[in-house]
Design a protein around this motif. Structure first.
Motif: not given
Length: 889
Positions: A87-88, A91, A184, A550, A554, A560-562, A564-565
């Motif tokens: 996931g995130e 951060r 992001t 994730m 999501d 933004d998780d996508w 991040e990946h």
């Protein structure tokens, strides 16, 4: 101490006839120091190393540490921080950037083996990022600097055999950790790299790139093995084995060996350097003055037995077996082995030019090798790389029919990595530690930089897989570095090519593109890109892999998780990729539908990436390396398989296109082509073409006579397309040898030229009924499943996907090795493939083969041995319609 000519002759004669006592089985084994480690920030430790490394010091409140491992790995294992790659979690509000701006103490105790009595005792570090102070029993024994240089310290006077000792290591992160860019949807992937490049030999990508977020400790820590070893008065260092073949003759080889022998005492030493491999043995007298080091060489001129008859050669994947030999090298003083080494090597000869081309052309044992492969950016974002994981990753490159891996900026440097490339026949384009000049400054500590380069070469130069040493990614190194590297190559590397840049000279060119493109676009390129070192595409993983990377919130929204990946605006054009899917294959209903359609896109792009270059095999194309093949983190782009080791359609598309002997449809010209990568010609073969309308009916069949020369493309002519071909149709190709054995088969979905990129009508294909007959065999701790798929329907069965699971839990078994997957079958066709997994990974459960695909219905079956079922989760109808919208925060 001087030997008379008579003594030299006597000893030399003994070398020719005596193979006895070449190896001491009672030589003391190394002791790996992997347990009992603890870790603490220097901010919480007020004492200095002379105190921390004493037995009286009590590390209260310290964290259990993982060695080998990074600081963050330990803190994640200790539940201080969450798993960063999920996931995130990565951060900075969850895992602080401060981790890369503070030094950390590592501490453990160890017992020195009794067998080390009377010998020199050495403390060995294979890799610490970035710098360290090493303390034993209250005394500082040395320092290290740079992630890729070993630390080897004499602790003979500080420890005693049979007694416990305390080891403390103060590890400092890279001094220029830089300020990372957060990925992001709004900001995109941003700029790559930054100030970490100043530090040179480190994991500079961990500041963040467009394929990896910033790793908060920058992978600082004792990331490789720590061990004790012992020796006598004379040590052996830096052995080098070179092999030469009288090409084109392969019936003999010359093997030459050299090693540095060092007198570790204040007394003169006289002894024998002994060596053996296979049925070859030699020994040579050596005399050393006090403290003297000497480079000793042996070759066929001195020892005729080193002229090897009928050698077992090492070949790249697909060109022959990967035969390996083990040299046992020892130094004996007064009948006692003082030091010994085992060195694995391959007998082969690599050349870099051919008479009919100015482009870089790598040949092995006289055979031109089309360098099909992948860029390997970092083995794993947090350097969690047990050998079992690395083996799965590299084996999947072999399964993809690759012949080369590019070790981008030298970010993956472990003995396991090189050994496994040797084992699986993957040539290495191996780089040092400078990125593109736009991705960070030049290193300022030239001494540290060159020391790490030197040690890397000395450690790994005997691996037969290494084909090229490259100084810099996408740019020339500064003159002072280039000059120093050329000098090092002249000293340490007598046979391999030194390439200054990954995008300079003799057709070598980088610079992408890195986004998804239509298949026909991969056939267009400049002739100065004959050896293409970077070329990429988005590569979406399976539904199950996405679910695993994730949280559920999501899954049905691109957020933004996508990003991040790695799916966001940048070189991969992740911001426009979903719309391309909608326009090409039909509007996406939900995540399951997105994955289903993305596997079509994966297959189209990754097959064309190689087939486009196949079409100009050696005229002028000599190599193409995808950006990237191995993911450092769970990702939506640039990979053959997911971080969890499940392959997606990209791997099997590459496997298809990279077959040693291959039949293909040129998706730009419409010609049928035979690609013979092998040196031997193909005679009296047959090519078969069949066209199918979208309803499964046959529109055309045609047969070709095939005589194809070695190492070249042979054009069989353009397809004559029927006038009444359906707007969406299928092309099936087969290549058979003169006995009828299928050498290659290939399958395309295609639209008419009037609307070549509109494949939305594929959604109208009726379901195809598939059954799967499976047999099981357990052998040597492995479970082997042979699966025969049969299409009973009158429709084409498109992209049948097999996934091995545990029946009771429904969990996937990973890793798994498939001989084929994402298989398409025409009406009435059958196909057999094999699946291999570790039997222990089934956890005592019955294997279940879950099947999904584009338009697949499956007849379920079950027995005590194996079960077959439809993958319900992968069905679009299993999930609500969401449209998979974008949502930027």
């Amino acid at each position: 101490m001087k030997l008379s000519p008579t003594m030299h002759l006597a000893l030399a004669m003994a070398c020719l006839f005596s193979a006895a006592n070449l190896w001491a089985d009672n030589f003391p084994d190394p002791l790996v120091i992997s347990s009992g480690w603890k870790l603490q920030s220097i901010r919480k430790v007020s004492q200095a190393g002379n105190v921390v490394s004493q037995a009286a010091f009590h590390p209260e409140g310290w964290y259990p540490a993982v060695v080998p491992g990074t600081i963050l790995t330990a803190l994640v294992d200790d539940k201080i921080y969450p798993e960063p790659l999920y996931g995130e979690n990565n951060r900075p509000d969850k895992i602080p950037e401060s981790l890369c701006r503070v030094s950390w103490w590592y501490r453990t105790t160890f017992s020195v083996p009794e067998s080390y009595t009377g010998r020199k005792i050495w403390l060995n570090f294979e890799g610490i990022n970035y710098s360290s102070e090493v303390w034993v029993n209250g005394q500082q024994v040395g320092e290290t600097r740079g992630a890729f240089a070993r630390g080897i310290f004499d602790i003979s006077k500080i420890v005693a055999p049979g007694q416990e000792a305390v080891l403390a290591v103060l590890v400092a992160p890279p001094p220029h950790p830089g300020e990372p860019h957060e990925h992001t949807l709004a900001a995109g992937m941003g700029l790559n790299g930054g100030d970490t490049a100043i530090d040179g030999p480190t994991f500079l990508c961990t500041i963040g790139w467009d394929w990896i977020p910033a790793i908060r400790d920058r992978d600082a820590g004792i990331w490789r093995k720590v061990f004790l070893s012992a020796s006598g008065p004379v040590g052996i260092n830096g052995p080098l084995i070179t092999t030469d073949l009288p090409l084109p003759d392969l019936s003999s080889a010359d093997v030459s060996i050299q090693a540095n022998v060092a007198n570790l005492t204040d007394d003169p030493q006289l002894g024998l350097l002994k060596g053996s491999f296979g049925d070859v043995s030699f020994q040579l007298p050596v005399q050393l003055f006090p403290g003297q080091s000497k480079l000793v060489s042996v070759d066929p001129k001195i020892f005729p037995q080193l002229h090897v008859r009928n050698p077992a050669l090492w070949w790249p994947n697909g060109y022959g077996p990967q035969n390996l030999h083990t040299l046992k090298l020892g130094f004996e003083v007064n009948g006692v082995v003082s030091d010994q080494r085992e060195v694995v090597f391959g007998i082969r000869k690599i050349t870099y030019a051919v008479a009919d081309s100015e482009n870089l052309t790598i040949s092995v044992n006289g055979a031109r090798v089309f360098c099909r492969g992948g860029n390997w950016g970092l083995d794993e974002a947090m350097k969690r790389i047990p050998r079992e994981r690395l083996e799965a990753q590299i084996r999947m490159h072999q399964i993809a029919n690759y012949t080369i891996i590019r070790n981008w900026v030298g970010q993956s440097t472990s003995e396991d990595f090189y050994e496994l490339c040797d084992k699986y026949g993957l040539l290495l384009w191996d780089e040092f530690f400078q990125p593109n000049p736009s991705d960070g400054p030049n290193p300022t500590d030239l001494e540290t930089y060159l020391a790490n380069v030197r040690d890397k070469i000395l450690r790994f130069r005997n691996h037969p897989s290494i084909a090229v040493w490259c100084a810099r990614n996408e740019g020339l190194p500064p003159k002072e570095i280039d000059d120093a590297l050329r000098k090092l190559m002249a000293e340490l590397e007598p046979t391999r090519l030194y390439q200054a840049s990954s995008t300079d000279g003799r057709g070598v060119h980088s610079n992408g593109p890195y986004c998804w493109r239509t298949p026909r676009e991969y056939y267009d390129f400049n002739t100065n890109e004959a050896f293409k070192t970077e070329l990429g595409s988005v590569s979406i993983p399976t539904l199950e892999s996405i679910h695993g990377m994730m949280p559920e919130k999501d899954w049905e929204v691109i957020d933004d998780d996508w990003a991040e990946h790695d799916l966001a605006k940048g070189a991969q054009k992740g911001d426009v990729y979903p719309q391309m899917i909608n326009e090409r294959y039909g509007k996406v209903a939900n995540l399951a539908d997105f994955v289903r359609k993305a596997q079509l896109a994966n297959y189209e792009a990754y097959r064309a990436m190689y087939e486009g270059r196949n079409a100009q095999l050696f005229k002028p194309c000599t190599g193409v390396i995808t950006w990237m093949s191995n993911p450092a983190q769970p990702s939506f782009v640039w990979q053959l398989y997911h971080h969890d080791l499940e392959p997606n359609a990209s791997l099997f598309a590459a496997r298809k296109a990279c077959e040693p002997v291959h039949i293909q449809l040129n998706e730009k010209t419409g010609d049928v082509e035979i690609i013979n990568n092998l040196p031997a010609p193909l005679q009296k073969a047959r090519g078969l073409l069949a066209l199918y309308n979208i309803n499964g009916t046959v529109a055309l069949k045609h047969e070709y006579e095939v005589n194809a020369g070695g190492a070249q493309e042979t054009n069989l002519g353009a397809v004559t397309w029927p006038t009444k071909l359906s707007p969406i149709h299928f092309v099936k190709l087969q290549l058979k040898d003169d006995s009828g054995k299928i050498l290659s088969d290939n399958f395309y979905w295609r639209a008419l030229p009037a609307h070549p990129d509109d494949l939305r009508e594929l959604e109208s294909i009726p379901p195809a009924k598939i059954d799967a007959k499976v047999s099981r065999q357990n052998k040597d701790g492995k479970c082997f499943l042979t699966v025969t798929l049969h299409n009973h329907s009158s429709q084409v069965a498109l992209m049948i996907h097999l996934q091995l699971r545990r029946k009771d839990s429904g969990e996937r078994v990973l890793p798994v090795y498939y001989t084929d997957n994402y298989i398409s079958l025409v009406p009435g066709e059958s196909r057999t493939c094999s699946i291999e997994a570790a039997a222990s990974d089934l956890n005592g459960q019955t294997p279940l083969i879950a099947i999904d695909g584009w338009n697949i219905e499956v007849k379920p079956s079950a027995s005590k041995e194996v079960a077959v079922a439809l993958n319900e989760d992968a069905q679009v109808s299993h999930w609500p319609v969401t449209g998979l919208p974008f949502r930027a925060h």
